[in-house]
Design an enzyme around this catalytic site. Structure first.
Site, mmCIF file in Angstrom:
data_model
loop_
_atom_site.group_PDB
_atom_site.id
_atom_site.type_symbol
_atom_site.label_atom_id
_atom_site.label_comp_id
_atom_site.label_asym_id
_atom_site.label_seq_id
_atom_site.Cartn_x
_atom_site.Cartn_y
_atom_site.Cartn_z
ATOM 1 N N ARG A 57 0.782 -1.237 0.000
ATOM 2 C CA ARG A 57 0.000 0.000 0.000
ATOM 3 C C ARG A 57 0.813 1.287 0.000
ATOM 4 O O ARG A 57 0.259 2.372 -0.147
ATOM 5 C CB ARG A 57 -0.985 0.039 1.178
ATOM 6 C CG ARG A 57 -2.370 0.312 0.682
ATOM 7 C CD ARG A 57 -3.498 0.489 1.632
ATOM 8 N NE ARG A 57 -3.343 0.352 3.044
ATOM 9 C CZ ARG A 57 -4.233 0.847 3.906
ATOM 10 N NH1 ARG A 57 -5.289 1.506 3.484
ATOM 11 N NH2 ARG A 57 -4.080 0.667 5.204
ATOM 12 N N ASP A 58 2.129 1.215 0.173
ATOM 13 C CA ASP A 58 2.924 2.450 0.171
ATOM 14 C C ASP A 58 4.294 2.193 -0.464
ATOM 15 O O ASP A 58 5.330 2.560 0.089
ATOM 16 C CB ASP A 58 3.078 2.983 1.588
ATOM 17 C CG ASP A 58 3.460 4.466 1.616
ATOM 18 O OD1 ASP A 58 3.241 5.160 0.602
ATOM 19 O OD2 ASP A 58 3.974 4.926 2.642
ATOM 20 N N VAL A 59 4.277 1.571 -1.642
ATOM 21 C CA VAL A 59 5.516 1.294 -2.368
ATOM 22 C C VAL A 59 6.037 2.592 -2.974
ATOM 23 O O VAL A 59 5.336 3.269 -3.729
ATOM 24 C CB VAL A 59 5.278 0.253 -3.483
ATOM 25 C CG1 VAL A 59 6.567 0.010 -4.269
ATOM 26 C CG2 VAL A 59 4.746 -1.047 -2.900
ATOM 27 N N THR A 99 0.875 7.616 -0.649
ATOM 28 C CA THR A 99 1.663 8.775 -1.058
ATOM 29 C C THR A 99 1.212 9.270 -2.416
ATOM 30 O O THR A 99 1.153 8.487 -3.374
ATOM 31 C CB THR A 99 3.156 8.426 -1.092
ATOM 32 O OG1 THR A 99 3.560 7.954 0.203
ATOM 33 C CG2 THR A 99 3.993 9.647 -1.457
#
Length: 268
Positions: A57-59, A99
């Site tokens: 979810r936040d690569v 992000t």
């Protein structure tokens, strides 16, 4: 309670891609490929090797850490989500987190996550690895790196997007292949994106191409010949992904900001 991580002395990937030239050495193309491959393998493990499957979810490049040997590992699992069972097709969330610039358009629209949401984010990471640019650029107005690369590759010139600090020391076929893979990962529709197993296979092929080039150059110079080692034929690719202007605008609006962005030419 404490969570202990392996010490990753070289910090985050984004520091190497956009660090000051006098304080951070430029990563070679071979180093970038290995970092990309190891990161892709980490995501593949989350998607395929865990039961139930996990979505990061936040690569992003700041969540890819490097050790002293520049070996890469995915970090920061604070936003990780698990499928309730192996048969689930998606995970629903109450709100959009992550992000800006890395978020898949379908997640912004539906609040539903799949493994292809991570694939989209990783495609942005690949574009940063190729270009050395940030995921959001001012060109002159704020725009996504996806659109920035699409506009330039539509003219058929890979050199206009590759990080100039590498001074042309790379296999052009491999660079085209990575850029093409990245744009497929960031396709508007998740059905048109590859899975991480496919991405791992493509990156391994690029590493093989670079190894062949380096071996050929070593033999060339060991034989005492002169010439330019950086002449290559282009990699003919059909860049099939597209990112609609409206989806990028929707992302900015959902996360609290709505910039004006210019339209670019259609991708071939």
């Amino acid at each position: 309670m404490a969570l202990v991580y392996e010490y990753m002395s070289e910090g985050a990937l984004h520091e190497h891609l956009r660090g000051k030239e006098d304080s951070m050495r430029c990563l070679t193309w071979g180093q970038r490929l290995h970092i990309a491959l190891e990161s892709a393998q980490g995501l593949e493990y989350l998607h395929k090797g865990c039961n139930p499957p996990l979505i990061h979810r936040d690569v992003k490049t700041s969540n890819i850490l490097l050790n002293a040997n520049l070996e890469a590992k995915i970090a920061d699992f604070g936003l990780l989500k698990a499928f309730d069972s192996g048969g689930d097709t998606h995970v629903s969330t109450a709100r959009v987190v992550g992000t800006r610039g890395y978020l898949a358009p379908e997640y912004l629209a539906t609040y539903q996550l799949t493994s292809k949401s991570d694939v989209f984010s990783f495609g942005v990471v690949l574009l940063e690895i190729v270009t050395g640019q940030s995921h959001l650029l001012n060109d002159p107005e704020q725009t996504s790196i996806i659109q920035w690369v699409q506009q330039r590759l539509a003219r058929g010139n890979i050199e206009s997007v590759v990080d100039a600090r590498m001074s042309g020391d790379y296999d052009v076929n491999g660079v085209w292949k990575v850029a093409d893979t990245a744009l497929k990962c960031t396709a508007q529709s998740p059905e048109h994106r590859p899975n991480m197993t496919d991405v791992v296979a493509q990156l391994q092929e690029c590493i093989d191409l670079e190894a062949t080039r380096c071996d050929a150059n070593a033999r060339f110079y060991s034989a005492g010949s002169g010439g330019n080692p950086n002449r290559y034929s282009g990699y003919n690719t059909d860049i099939s992904s597209e990112v609609s202007q409206s989806s990028i605008a929707f992302e900015m609006e959902r996360l609290g900001r709505m910039p004006t962005m210019s339209n670019g030419p259609d991708v071939r």
